[in-house]
Write a protein that holds these residues in place. Structure first.
Motif, PDB file in Angstrom:
ATOM      1  N   VAL A 206      34.825  11.949-101.150  1.00  0.00           N
ATOM      2  CA  VAL A 206      34.302  11.374 -99.890  1.00  0.00           C
ATOM      3  C   VAL A 206      34.143  12.776 -98.941  1.00  0.00           C
ATOM      4  O   VAL A 206      35.303  13.466 -98.823  1.00  0.00           O
ATOM      5  CB  VAL A 206      35.061  10.417 -99.194  1.00  0.00           C
ATOM      6  N   ASN A 207      33.084  12.850 -98.012  1.00  0.00           N
ATOM      7  CA  ASN A 207      32.962  13.950 -97.287  1.00  0.00           C
ATOM      8  C   ASN A 207      32.962  15.189 -98.061  1.00  0.00           C
ATOM      9  O   ASN A 207      33.221  16.344 -97.536  1.00  0.00           O
ATOM     10  CB  ASN A 207      33.772  13.915 -96.200  1.00  0.00           C
ATOM     11  N   ASP A 228      35.354  17.671 -88.194  1.00  0.00           N
ATOM     12  CA  ASP A 228      34.693  16.702 -87.392  1.00  0.00           C
ATOM     13  C   ASP A 228      34.350  17.537 -86.077  1.00  0.00           C
ATOM     14  O   ASP A 228      33.512  17.039 -85.189  1.00  0.00           O
ATOM     15  CB  ASP A 228      35.496  15.628 -86.964  1.00  0.00           C
ATOM     16  N   SER A 269      25.627   8.119-101.419  1.00  0.00           N
ATOM     17  CA  SER A 269      26.269   7.111-101.043  1.00  0.00           C
ATOM     18  C   SER A 269      27.659   6.884-101.160  1.00  0.00           C
ATOM     19  O   SER A 269      28.257   6.024-100.159  1.00  0.00           O
ATOM     20  CB  SER A 269      25.759   5.663-101.527  1.00  0.00           C
ATOM     21  N   THR A 270      28.118   7.786-101.947  1.00  0.00           N
ATOM     22  CA  THR A 270      29.693   7.749-102.178  1.00  0.00           C
ATOM     23  C   THR A 270      30.564   8.833-101.167  1.00  0.00           C
ATOM     24  O   THR A 270      31.682   8.592-101.191  1.00  0.00           O
ATOM     25  CB  THR A 270      30.089   7.607-103.641  1.00  0.00           C
ATOM     26  N   ILE A 273      30.588   7.889 -96.298  1.00  0.00           N
ATOM     27  CA  ILE A 273      30.842   6.321 -96.231  1.00  0.00           C
ATOM     28  C   ILE A 273      31.050   5.948 -94.582  1.00  0.00           C
ATOM     29  O   ILE A 273      31.422   6.859 -93.979  1.00  0.00           O
ATOM     30  CB  ILE A 273      31.952   5.916 -97.188  1.00  0.00           C
ATOM     31  N   ASP A 274      31.342   4.677 -94.322  1.00  0.00           N
ATOM     32  CA  ASP A 274      31.901   4.508 -93.009  1.00  0.00           C
ATOM     33  C   ASP A 274      30.790   4.578 -91.948  1.00  0.00           C
ATOM     34  O   ASP A 274      31.296   5.127 -90.835  1.00  0.00           O
ATOM     35  CB  ASP A 274      33.327   4.813 -92.644  1.00  0.00           C
ATOM     36  N   GLY A 275      29.402   4.488 -92.502  1.00  0.00           N
ATOM     37  CA  GLY A 275      28.515   4.931 -91.330  1.00  0.00           C
ATOM     38  C   GLY A 275      28.396   6.356 -91.012  1.00  0.00           C
ATOM     39  O   GLY A 275      27.510   6.830 -90.360  1.00  0.00           O
ATOM     40  N   LYS A 276      29.050   7.237 -91.880  1.00  0.00           N
ATOM     41  CA  LYS A 276      28.739   8.672 -91.867  1.00  0.00           C
ATOM     42  C   LYS A 276      27.756   9.315 -92.934  1.00  0.00           C
ATOM     43  O   LYS A 276      27.734   8.640 -93.855  1.00  0.00           O
ATOM     44  CB  LYS A 276      30.233   9.500 -91.989  1.00  0.00           C
TER      45      LYS A 276
END
Ligand SMILES: *[C@@H]1O[C@H](CO)[C@@H](O)[C@H](O)[C@H]1NC(C)=O
Ligand SMILES: *[C@@H]1O[C@H](CO)[C@@H](O)[C@H](O)[C@H]1NC(C)=O
Ligand SMILES: *[C@@H]1O[C@H](CO)[C@@H](O)[C@H](O)[C@H]1NC(C)=O
Ligand SMILES: *[C@@H]1O[C@H](CO)[C@@H](O)[C@H](O)[C@H]1NC(C)=O
Ligand SMILES: *[C@@H]1O[C@H](CO)[C@@H](O)[C@H](O)[C@H]1NC(C)=O
Ligand SMILES: *[C@@H]1O[C@H](CO)[C@@H](O)[C@H](O)[C@H]1NC(C)=O
Length: 332
Positions: A206-207, A228, A269-270, A273-276
């Motif tokens: 993720v990210n 961030d 898509s993976t 996530i969470d709208g980011k």
């Protein structure tokens, strides 16, 4: 795609030895040419006429019909990975040479232990290369070309650490040089990401594109980057050394090259996530200068730094070494 460790091992063992070829050494150029780039018509049908080296040290690939995303093989619809780090062509010419000698690109990215203070990326595990290459079009007139090579985070062990990366996952990057005749900046474009262990099919965490970029930058600055908090005005600097070479690096994050998006991004898509979004749209541009060159720099003995291909006797030991590494890793 997931696979069990034994079949992954098989795949790993069957992989062809790396086909990495050293790039031709680039002539050192000190002359500054006129900066005509700003006058060059943009977004017009691409011309093969050479453009002058831009002040930024790279040409935006899309200006020459290229793309800031790579193309990953076997993706449908086509998807790619962000070229999210650029070693600018304004860097010391020696650092732009794909070599582990004389302060070159691979020397800059190496490290060994706490005594050294390098960046920590080395060639692939025992010269093996897994999978089909990704391709990229840097808009330099060469069209889509295969990656030059992959460097992996070496877990502070330049000789075998990248084998751990291959099995356990971690940070890595593929790279391409912008050196075609229509946009020859000599810049190196790097697609950086943090991947999962081989048992999870080497997907991206993720990210993992933004984090891979920022952990690489953090390894240069020796201080964590707050992903961030980054903007297109963020700048950093750091000093690293290896084999007697000391490098001073200025880092600027720039927008406008990559989109802030998940669209068209491999594993988008993976990873987002969470709208980011998978990508924050920023590219880290590195300008690297050599500040100290050791007296032994041109000695042939500096070939002691690990390169992609292992010395021939190692190849016979490969299965045994990989087995012990894999099962050593699994029993951790
Ligand atoms: C790119 O890589 C593919 C797969 O390894 C290979 O078949 C092809 O010949 C390569 N292309 C070039 C121009 O080296
Ligand atoms: C690109 O620039 C380098 C360094 O100036 C030079 O050695 C090389 O020949 C150039 N390549 C092309 C295709 O013009
Ligand atoms: C250096 O890289 C490693 C591996 O990617 C990462 O875990 C670490 O956080 C990085 N260091 C810094 C200061 O960012
Ligand atoms: C930086 O990003 C802002 C939007 O967040 C944009 O308006 C500005 O043009 C960008 N500046 C540069 C130099 O790219
Ligand atoms: C990317 O876009 C999101 C909104 O989709 C925004 O919250 C974020 O600040 C943007 N990131 C950057 C670095 O501009
Ligand atoms: C060259 O000297 C540096 C110290 O200045 C040392 O770290 C490096 O290992 C030496 N390289 C060789 C090939 O002996």
């Amino acid at each position: 795609m997931s696979s069990t460790p034994p079949s992954s091992l098989l795949v790993l063992l069957l992989c062809l030895p790396s086909l990495m070829l050293p790039l031709p050494a680039l002539a050192l150029t000190t002359s500054r040419r006129l900066l005509l780039d700003q006058f060059w018509p943009r977004h017009l049908p691409h011309s093969n006429a050479p453009r002058s080296e831009p002040a930024a040290g790279y040409f935006p690939p899309t200006d020459g019909g290229g793309d800031q995303l790579t193309q990953a093989p076997g993706t449908n619809p086509p998807a790619g990975e962000p070229l999210n780090v650029i070693l600018a062509g304004t860097s010391d010419p020696a650092v732009l040479v794909d070599s582990g000698l004389d302060g070159g690109f691979r020397n800059f990215f190496l490290t060994s232990d706490e005594l050294s203070s390098g960046v920590g990326f080395a060639g692939e595990c025992l010269g093996q290369h897994e999978g089909a290459p990704q391709t990229a079009n840097l808009g330099d007139g060469n069209g889509y070309v295969n990656e030059t090579a992959v460097l992996r985070w070496d877990y502070t062990d330049p000789s075998l650490g990248t084998c751990r990366e291959t099995v356990l996952g971690g940070n890595h990057f593929r790279y391409w040089r912008q050196d075609g005749k229509s946009a020859n900046s000599s810049a190196v474009f790097m697609a950086t990401s943090y991947e999962m262990p081989i048992a999870q099919g080497h997907n991206i965490v993720v990210n993992g594109y933004n984090l891979g970029r920022d952990w690489l930058v953090g390894n240069i600055t020796h201080s964590p980057i707050d992903t961030d908090a980054l903007t297109n005005t963020s700048t950093f600097s750091g000093t690293v050394s290896y084999a007697g070479f000391v490098y001073s690096t200025s880092i600027s994050y720039v927008s406008g090259l990559l989109a802030n998006t998940s669209v068209g991004v491999n594993h988008g898509s993976t990873v987002g996530i969470d709208g980011k979004n998978a990508l924050d749209g920023l590219v880290a541009v590195l300008d690297v200068k050599i500040t100290t060159t050791p007296k032994n720099a041109t000695s042939k003995k500096s070939a002691a730094v690990p390169m992609s291909a292992p010395p021939p006797p190692l190849r016979g030991l490969l299965p045994a070494l990989l087995l012990s590494l894999l099962f050593g890793a699994i029993s951790l």
